[in-house]
Design an enzyme around this catalytic site. Structure first.
Site: not given
Ligand code: CO
Length: 198
Positions: A99, A40, A44, A96, A42
């Site tokens: 998400c 992803c 993080r 994750h 993301d």
């Molecule tokens: Co995500």
């Protein structure tokens, strides 16, 4: 502008060279990663950092909600290069928990283009509706959808013609499904690996 990032880069490069004077020279000459990470976007979930790999060790493709749609030219180009040129041995689809893409796919709100991008997740949701609706708590339900999405994307990658043709040529390549926990920093292997026996 961005002085903090530029200073960070200079310090990072200096550290690498201090530990290994030929580090960048070697990478400049060749990349030979054994792994392709499909994860992803993301912020993080930084691929290399999570698994402790250096530059040159992990080929990375990231998009919103770690999808592997068989019509997406970007993902397919990455997959073909990774399998046919780099000859990676392992492909990890890494979702994750928590998400935002997964949540956005099924919250009924309209956001524009991303609603189309997230369509495959609504299909996964639909296919597992009885199991998902039986989970009363929303966070747990969405976390399960994260897992189910990873499992579906593993299926997409493993059944892709680039991977199938590589296997038919005798190339060893496995496709794994993982989920990362933002709360613990730990990855869980969903044990849905596909590929040649042993
Ligand atoms: Co995500």
């Amino acid at each position: 502008m961005l002085d903090r990032l530029k200073a960070g880069n200079a310090a990072w490069a200096a550290d690498k060279v201090a530990a290994d004077p030929n580090f960048f020279k070697r990478l400049e000459a060749q990349q030979a990663p054994e792994y392709l990470w499909i994860g992803c976007s993301d912020s993080r979930v930084p691929a290399n950092e999570i698994v402790g790999l250096d530059p040159g060790e992990l080929f990375v493709h990231r998009n919103v909600a770690n999808l592997a749609p068989p019509q997406d030219a970007n993902y397919l180009s990455v997959l073909q290069f990774a399998v046919e040129v780099l000859k990676v041995k392992h492909i990890m689809v890494v979702g994750h928990y928590g998400c935002g893409g997964i949540a956005a796919a099924v919250d009924g709100k309209r956001r524009g283009l991303v609603d189309h991008w997230l369509h495959p997740i609504r299909e996964v949701h639909e296919d597992h509706l009885p199991e998902l609706t039986a989970i009363p708590e929303e966070k747990a339900r969405l976390d399960r959808l994260c897992e189910l999405n990873v499992i579906r994307q593993v299926k997409n990658v493993a059944s892709d013609v680039f991977v199938q043709d590589a296997l038919a040529r005798g190339q060893k390549v496995w496709v794994h499904g993982w989920v990362y926990s933002l709360g613990t920093g730990l990855v869980t292997d969903l044990d849905v690996t596909r590929g040649p026996a042993a």
